[in-house]
Design a protein around this motif. Structure first.
Motif, mmCIF file in Angstrom:
data_model
loop_
_atom_site.group_PDB
_atom_site.id
_atom_site.type_symbol
_atom_site.label_atom_id
_atom_site.label_comp_id
_atom_site.label_asym_id
_atom_site.label_seq_id
_atom_site.Cartn_x
_atom_site.Cartn_y
_atom_site.Cartn_z
ATOM 1 N N LYS A 84 70.544 36.717 41.644
ATOM 2 C CA LYS A 84 71.950 36.355 41.453
ATOM 3 C C LYS A 84 72.641 36.105 42.795
ATOM 4 N N SER A 85 72.454 37.070 43.706
ATOM 5 C CA SER A 85 73.081 36.895 45.019
ATOM 6 C C SER A 85 72.487 35.685 45.737
ATOM 7 N N THR A 86 71.199 35.475 45.547
ATOM 8 C CA THR A 86 70.545 34.323 46.174
ATOM 9 C C THR A 86 71.174 33.028 45.675
ATOM 10 N N LEU A 87 71.483 32.979 44.370
ATOM 11 C CA LEU A 87 72.134 31.787 43.817
ATOM 12 C C LEU A 87 73.474 31.538 44.515
ATOM 13 N N MET A 88 74.267 32.604 44.677
ATOM 14 C CA MET A 88 75.562 32.426 45.327
ATOM 15 C C MET A 88 75.401 31.952 46.761
ATOM 16 N N ARG A 89 74.455 32.564 47.461
ATOM 17 C CA ARG A 89 74.247 32.176 48.857
ATOM 18 C C ARG A 89 73.818 30.719 48.957
ATOM 19 N N THR A 90 73.061 30.266 47.953
ATOM 20 C CA THR A 90 72.617 28.877 47.972
ATOM 21 C C THR A 90 73.788 27.935 47.691
ATOM 22 N N ILE A 91 74.640 28.321 46.723
ATOM 23 C CA ILE A 91 75.812 27.495 46.440
ATOM 24 C C ILE A 91 76.688 27.371 47.689
ATOM 25 N N LEU A 92 76.785 28.466 48.429
ATOM 26 C CA LEU A 92 77.657 28.473 49.609
ATOM 27 C C LEU A 92 77.027 27.778 50.813
ATOM 28 N N ASN A 96 68.431 21.532 37.928
ATOM 29 C CA ASN A 96 67.016 21.854 38.173
ATOM 30 C C ASN A 96 66.815 22.588 39.493
ATOM 31 N N LEU A 97 67.690 23.551 39.694
ATOM 32 C CA LEU A 97 67.682 24.272 40.957
ATOM 33 C C LEU A 97 66.546 25.284 40.992
ATOM 34 N N SER A 98 65.815 25.319 42.107
ATOM 35 C CA SER A 98 64.870 26.414 42.339
ATOM 36 C C SER A 98 65.311 27.164 43.579
ATOM 37 N N LEU A 99 65.295 28.495 43.484
ATOM 38 C CA LEU A 99 65.785 29.312 44.585
ATOM 39 C C LEU A 99 64.681 30.218 45.090
ATOM 40 N N GLY A 100 64.757 30.585 46.338
ATOM 41 C CA GLY A 100 63.779 31.542 46.852
ATOM 42 C C GLY A 100 63.852 31.662 48.355
ATOM 43 N N LEU A 123 74.518 28.938 52.525
ATOM 44 C CA LEU A 123 73.982 29.881 53.507
ATOM 45 C C LEU A 123 72.461 29.791 53.556
ATOM 46 N N GLN A 124 71.860 29.257 52.491
ATOM 47 C CA GLN A 124 70.432 28.954 52.529
ATOM 48 C C GLN A 124 70.197 27.711 51.693
ATOM 49 N N ALA A 125 69.070 27.047 51.933
ATOM 50 C CA ALA A 125 68.814 25.773 51.263
ATOM 51 C C ALA A 125 68.121 26.025 49.925
ATOM 52 N N PRO A 126 68.425 25.202 48.910
ATOM 53 C CA PRO A 126 67.679 25.312 47.650
ATOM 54 C C PRO A 126 66.249 24.820 47.870
ATOM 55 N N MET A 127 65.296 25.381 47.111
ATOM 56 C CA MET A 127 63.907 24.968 47.312
ATOM 57 C C MET A 127 63.617 23.680 46.569
ATOM 58 N N ALA A 128 64.398 23.450 45.510
ATOM 59 C CA ALA A 128 64.305 22.174 44.811
ATOM 60 C C ALA A 128 65.597 22.002 44.029
ATOM 61 N N ARG A 131 63.549 29.456 38.860
ATOM 62 C CA ARG A 131 63.049 28.096 38.686
ATOM 63 C C ARG A 131 63.934 27.345 37.703
ATOM 64 N N ASP A 132 64.194 26.064 37.998
ATOM 65 C CA ASP A 132 64.749 25.164 36.995
ATOM 66 C C ASP A 132 66.060 25.636 36.385
ATOM 67 N N LEU A 133 67.015 25.888 37.248
ATOM 68 C CA LEU A 133 68.303 26.390 36.791
ATOM 69 C C LEU A 133 69.288 25.232 36.731
ATOM 70 N N SER A 134 69.950 25.046 35.589
ATOM 71 C CA SER A 134 70.971 24.003 35.499
ATOM 72 C C SER A 134 72.221 24.572 34.848
ATOM 73 N N PHE A 135 73.354 24.367 35.469
ATOM 74 C CA PHE A 135 74.620 24.780 34.856
ATOM 75 C C PHE A 135 75.773 24.081 35.555
#
Ligand SMILES: Nc1ncnc2c1ncn2[C@@H]1O[C@H](COP(=O)(O)OP(=O)(O)OP(=O)(O)O)[C@@H](O)[C@H]1O
Ligand SMILES: [Mg+2]
Lengths: 282, 233
Positions: free
Chosen positions: B42-50, B8-12, B52-57, B20-24
């Motif tokens: 897409k790049s934001t997702l990678m940066r969040t996994i790494l 249930n990842l939200s990025l931004g 480099l930035q916090a997930p919003m939810a 919004r609401d990404l699960s994998f």
């Protein structure tokens, strides 16, 4: 020729000349080591701003009539370095504008304070020597020499111990952070070390010429070499040679120390550019 | 336990939600391709996994003993200044930084790892060359070698073939496939080349207006049509 050597030997018999040489070499070494990172990280403007801050701090110290002005100058400059780095990283405020503001402000306040409170009869002479370091390297007290020596050895040690991290953070900060390098801490370390170098270098070349001491050797080395290690080593060697040459020439010819060293650095840069161009063209 | 599981990842950025609401999940040995139009995050997702930035939810969890700092990352763009003096060897070795901790200097073992990875990617003849004087394809291989030094488990590649010619692109895909098949390194790759994604990947994650996560076969059957790419093709 033998006349010149004789004269040199005569001068080197004075302890203050030997102190000047030792401190000069150490400061040149430190500034060249960090200079490479500073240039590549586009931090050189911070170095320039800090040198003005150091002038303001020195003015405050002399108004307070401290016998040794270096500790207070050091503390204030380090504080400003941390502050500048913080504002620089904050994308909302323009980093270079903040630097310009602080540095010009420090310069103005420093001169104002000196004018208002100075009891010295030769105000413009004092200001001039703080800005251009005309003679201060030859009038260092023993404690100043020891302090400068210890600080520069610490700077060199920090640089060597953190060399690999400094490289990663300089080359690609995003990757470094992704693999767990504490990039903020590293940048902070670099900023503090720069502040220390600037306060040290004020004794040697004065606050207006510090940037030259930091930037020229790095730029010269970058004309000749293409790996980080070789550029760093070459820049250190060039800087030390120019400093020794500059100090000796200034003693023999009676020219101001700081500007002679910077002139030597400039000539060295021109030579390196020429060699680089010839090799690149061939 | 999955290597990476996102729930249930939200990025931004700055309170503004992009995805919004990404699960994998990524299991070890998987080859996951992330597709989606430009600006879909897409790049934001990678940066969040790494980190480099916090997930919003939502949550990102690492399993199987994987540490966040042990991910090999190939950024979309590495802004290296034109005049940066760095040899290929120095850059590849800097991938071992996460093994170093606070200890100064690289050990002989780390230098050996760097050498091995350069050899794997055919970089040994270039080891002493200056990075900025290499071609785009060679530079990309250097950065891949650096990423390999940082990990034994999983690579995150952000558009590794953008700007490469067809031959070098094919080589890059082959190299990544070899690493995935022979060394069991999980691959998460962002790509705009949907055909290559279907050929090489085991799973597809589509983000953007339509979300999809599943195997390639499921994607071929019921995946949402990826408008931008299909139109291009
Ligand atoms: N640093 C940032 N601050 C604020 N917004 C950003 C930032 N970086 C990217 N964005 C916005 O986030 C959205 C997603 O960007 P991202 O780079 O993740 O897209 P992408 O899917 O990788 O696109 P591309 O295929 O072009 O690489 C875009 O709309 C972009 O404008
Ligand atoms: Mg992208």
């Amino acid at each position: 020729m033998s006349g010149v050597l004789e004269k040199l030997a005569q001068y080197l018999a004075f302890p203050f000349v030997r102190y000047a040489l030792i401190v000069g070499v150490l400061i040149a070494l430190c500034s060249a080591l960090l200079g490479v990172t500073l240039v590549l990280k586009r931090f050189s403007f911070i170095g320039d701003g800090l040198s003005h801050v150091a002038f303001g701090a020195m003015a405050i110290a002399s108004v307070l009539k401290l016998t040794d002005q270096m500790p207070l100058t050091l503390v204030l400059t380090i504080l400003c370095a941390v502050l500048l780095l913080r504002t620089g990283q904050n994308a909302k405020i323009h980093g270079d504008a903040a630097v310009a503001m602080i540095s010009v402000g420090a310069l103005a306040i420093g001169y104002l304070l000196l004018n208002l409170f100075s009891t010295s009869g030769n105000l413009s002479g004092d200001v001039c020597s703080t800005l251009f370091g005309s003679t201060s390297i030859l009038t260092l007290t023993k404690t100043q020499v020891v302090l400068s020596g210890v600080l520069s050895l610490i700077v060199v040690a920090v640089f060597v111990l953190f060399y690999d991290k400094i490289f990663s953070v300089t080359f690609d900060e995003t990757f470094a952070r992704a693999t767990g390098t504490r990039a903020e801490a590293c940048n902070l370390l670099i900023a503090v070390v720069i502040a220390v170098i600037i306060v040290l270098a004020m004794n040697l070349v004065g606050s207006l010429l510090i940037s030259a001491l930091v930037i020229f050797p790095a730029l010269s080395a970058m004309r000749l070499f293409k790996s980080f290690l070789s550029v760093t080593v070459c820049s250190a060697v060039l800087s030390v040679c120019c400093a020794v040459l500059g100090i000796l020439i200034s003693i023999l010819a009676g020219t101001p120390v700081g500007s002679t060293i910077v002139a030597a650095d400039l000539v060295c840069f021109i030579l390196c550019s020429l060699i680089g161009a010839i090799r690149g063209g061939a | 336990m999955s290597l990476i599981s996102c729930e249930n990842l939200s990025l931004g950025y700055d309170g503004h939600v992009i995805v919004r609401d990404l699960s994998f999940r990524v299991e070890s040995g998987d080859y996951l391709c992330i597709v989606g139009e430009n600006g879909s995050g897409k790049s934001t997702l990678m940066r969040t996994i790494l980190g480099l930035q916090a997930p919003m939810a939502g949550r990102i969890e690492f399993g199987d003993g994987l540490l966040r700092t042990q991910i090999g990352y190939l950024p979309q763009q590495t802004q290296v200044q034109r005049d940066f003096p760095a040899s290929v060897r120095e850059i590849v070795l800097s991938g071992c930084q996460n093994r170093q901790g606070l200890r100064p200097f690289y050990t002989r073992k780390e230098k050996e790892i760097a050498r091995g990875n350069m050899e794997k990617l055919g970089l040994l003849p270039l080891a002493r060359r200056c990075y900025r004087e290499l071609s785009g394809g060679q530079q990309q291989r250097v950065l891949l070698a650096r990423a390999l030094c940082a990990t034994q488990r999983i690579l995150l590649l952000d558009e590794p073939v953008s700007g490469l010619d067809p031959i070098v692109t094919a080589e890059m895909y082959d190299t990544v496939e070899r690493l995935n098949r022979e060394e069991g390194i999980a691959v998460v790759m962002i790509s705009h080349d949907i055909d290559a994604a279907m050929r090489y990947a085991s799973h597809i994650l589509q983000i953007g207006s339509d979300l999809f996560f599943g195997t390639c076969a499921e994607y071929a059957e019921s995946g949402p049509v990826l408008t931008a790419e299909r139109r291009q093709a």
